[in-house]
Motif scaffolding. Structure first.
Motif, PDB file in Angstrom:
ATOM      1  N   SER A 266       0.814  -1.220   0.000  1.00 56.64           N
ATOM      2  CA  SER A 266       0.000   0.000   0.000  1.00 56.64           C
ATOM      3  C   SER A 266       0.848   1.272   0.000  1.00 56.64           C
ATOM      4  O   SER A 266       0.308   2.372  -0.202  1.00 56.64           O
ATOM      5  CB  SER A 266      -0.901   0.036   1.245  1.00 56.64           C
ATOM      6  OG  SER A 266      -1.827  -1.023   1.249  1.00 56.64           O
ATOM      7  N   GLN A 267       2.127   1.145   0.203  1.00 62.08           N
ATOM      8  CA  GLN A 267       2.934   2.327   0.452  1.00 62.08           C
ATOM      9  C   GLN A 267       3.419   3.072  -0.798  1.00 62.08           C
ATOM     10  O   GLN A 267       3.599   4.298  -0.748  1.00 62.08           O
ATOM     11  CB  GLN A 267       4.083   1.971   1.396  1.00 62.08           C
ATOM     12  CG  GLN A 267       3.531   1.435   2.718  1.00 62.08           C
ATOM     13  CD  GLN A 267       4.518   1.375   3.850  1.00 62.08           C
ATOM     14  OE1 GLN A 267       5.500   2.118   3.890  1.00 62.08           O
ATOM     15  NE2 GLN A 267       4.260   0.487   4.814  1.00 62.08           N
ATOM     16  N   PRO A 268       3.640   2.413  -1.954  1.00 59.09           N
ATOM     17  CA  PRO A 268       3.961   3.199  -3.149  1.00 59.09           C
ATOM     18  C   PRO A 268       2.884   4.224  -3.526  1.00 59.09           C
ATOM     19  O   PRO A 268       3.225   5.379  -3.821  1.00 59.09           O
ATOM     20  CB  PRO A 268       4.148   2.123  -4.230  1.00 59.09           C
ATOM     21  CG  PRO A 268       4.628   0.931  -3.470  1.00 59.09           C
ATOM     22  CD  PRO A 268       3.844   0.967  -2.189  1.00 59.09           C
ATOM     23  N   PRO A 269       1.574   3.874  -3.500  1.00 64.22           N
ATOM     24  CA  PRO A 269       0.583   4.920  -3.799  1.00 64.22           C
ATOM     25  C   PRO A 269       0.552   6.026  -2.745  1.00 64.22           C
ATOM     26  O   PRO A 269       0.219   7.170  -3.071  1.00 64.22           O
ATOM     27  CB  PRO A 269      -0.748   4.159  -3.866  1.00 64.22           C
ATOM     28  CG  PRO A 269      -0.511   2.856  -3.203  1.00 64.22           C
ATOM     29  CD  PRO A 269       0.937   2.543  -3.413  1.00 64.22           C
ATOM     30  N   ILE A 270       0.886   5.714  -1.504  1.00 62.42           N
ATOM     31  CA  ILE A 270       0.978   6.765  -0.488  1.00 62.42           C
ATOM     32  C   ILE A 270       2.062   7.769  -0.890  1.00 62.42           C
ATOM     33  O   ILE A 270       1.864   8.991  -0.808  1.00 62.42           O
ATOM     34  CB  ILE A 270       1.281   6.158   0.896  1.00 62.42           C
ATOM     35  CG1 ILE A 270       0.043   5.444   1.440  1.00 62.42           C
ATOM     36  CG2 ILE A 270       1.755   7.235   1.873  1.00 62.42           C
ATOM     37  CD1 ILE A 270       0.258   4.755   2.785  1.00 62.42           C
TER      38      ILE A 270
END
Length: 446
Positions: A266-270
């Motif tokens: 989930s962290q790349p789009p964040i």
């Protein structure tokens, strides 16, 4: 015996602090500080409370009982390892390895503390050397497992071998005992199907609690003469190349540290959202549509109505929404009262997924995502491809890692003890014992 087993045994039994390059020892220090912070943040989660109560109820009678951290009740070493690993795993903010698609430290630290028990007079560098052995064995077992089986298994399936190897090293096992210990750990390790926990997120997570308990128990059994099938993730000829460079290639240096306590997918789009907000002025209420283009596995983090923190950690829409609204994602944001606020759910509902062939091909070595937003004023914003913060080739700085530790430990670990633990990274020249660093934790727990 296969040469790869000899490589593993010789490395695990003979490694000394002097054999470890400074950058690897420093990485071990970073792992220790990060794990203690995540453990503190997870200690009062529902899953951690259930696990510690279970350990006290079922594993509480033992001559070598160890007080559980942040709890104080004495339990057997396998019970301590189980409860500790569940607590760490309950907050998905601990170290990982991209190619292994999972986590070693969540099981290793509780297993190591369980084995040492109350004998915490060990010098810190000696303690870290045991930890390095655990990481290097566990990560290679993970790489071997993923290279030889079709299914994607959870971390407990392979971090159990690292736990068994540390205990075997400390007890001075013979070659045969060591072979049986890691063989038992592999055979009984929890080969859970990881994507089940992605599609249906619950408290089972990466099964590191069972990996830690199995690893400690495997060493106990091997010491008593129980025999184990050879560990094929170590002894199979097709994985020999993954073991032949032990002590030369340090897999620990390939690990990542998380900026946020949610699934790394989930962290790349964040990070993409962070960049767009730095470049353009807009608020959550300005968004009409928000598309996340990423790799297939991340699109399955699709829960939009999480009922608890465990479900929220495996929800890409909710993770992105929390970051957009708060400018960060912290363990406290995973409270059901926060994740179910109308503004969080409204933004999560706007998020749709797509996937790209090149992003799929890059996984698991890298996780890519970009985001596209349509705003109500007619603007269309699109980010470039992003990866998660804290990758091994762009790591979190020592200062950032310590700042994360302090946030996670706030309200759980006394400030004076926080400073001593932070010094493990910030002042590595200081000569100390594990007791001097963790005694405040243990006293607080008791």
């Amino acid at each position: 015996m296969p040469d790869s087993f000899a490589d593993a045994y010789d490395f695990a039994s003979r490694l000394t602090p002097a054999d470890i390059p400074p950058e690897v020892m420093h990485q071990a220090r970073r792992c220790l500080v990060d794990l203690v912070g995540v453990w503190a943040a997870g200690a009062n989660t529902p899953s951690a409370r259930i696990a510690s109560n279970h350990a006290a109820k079922r594993y509480g009678t033992s001559e070598d009982a160890v007080p559980m951290l942040f709890d104080g009740r004495p339990v057997s070493p396998p019970g301590f390892a189980f409860a500790g690993a569940i607590a760490i795993d309950s907050i998905d903010g601990h170290d990982g390895h991209q190619s292994c698609k999972g986590h070693a430290g969540a099981a290793l630290l509780p297993a190591l503390l369980a084995e040492l028990g109350t004998s915490l007079g060990i010098r810190l560098d000696d303690f870290l050397t045991h930890l390095v052995v655990g990481y290097e064995i566990a990560l290679r077992a993970g790489l071997s497992l993923h290279a030889t089986v079709a299914d994607y298994h959870s971390s407990g399936a392979w971090n159990a071998l690292g736990c068994a190897a540390m205990v075997a090293r400390i007890r001075g096992f013979s070659r045969d005992q060591f072979r049986h210990a890691i063989g038992i750990a592999e055979y009984y390790g929890p080969r859970a199907q990881m994507m089940r926990a992605i599609d249906h997120p619950t408290m089972v997570k990466d099964s590191s609690g069972w990996g830690a308990m199995v690893g400690v128990s495997a060493a106990d059994l091997a010491e008593d003469g129980f025999t184990g099938a050879p560990a094929i993730t170590c002894e199979a000829h097709e994985v020999a190349h993954l073991w032949s460079d032990l002590g030369q290639r340090w897999r620990m240096l390939e690990m990542n540290f998380k900026a946020y306590p949610v699934c790394r997918w989930s962290q790349p789009p964040i990070e993409a959202i962070r960049t767009l907000r730095q470049q353009h002025a807009f608020a959550a209420e300005d968004i009409e549509t928000l598309e996340v283009c990423t790799f297939h596995e991340a699109t399955r983090l699709a829960t939009t109505r999480p009922t608890d923190g465990d479900e929220a950690q495996y929800s890409l829409p909710v993770s992105v929404a929390l970051f957009f609204i708060h400018g960060d994602v912290l363990p406290g944001h995973l409270d059901p009262k926060i994740i179910n606020r109308p503004e969080v759910l409204a933004l999560a509902d706007l998020i749709t997924f797509s996937e790209r062939a090149d992003y799929n091909a890059a996984f698991p070595e890298e996780r890519y995502a970009h985001v596209s937003l349509s705003l109500k004023d007619g603007r269309v914003l699109k980010s470039s491809p992003h990866v998660a913060a804290g990758n091994y080739d762009n790591p979190l700085s020592d200062a950032a890692l310590v700042a994360k530790f302090r946030k996670y430990a706030a309200g759980v670990i006394p400030d004076t003890v926080q400073k001593r633990i932070a010094a493990i990274v910030l002042d590595p020249a200081a000569d100390t014992t594990l007791q001097a660093l963790l005694c405040g934790l243990l006293r607080e727990a008791q």
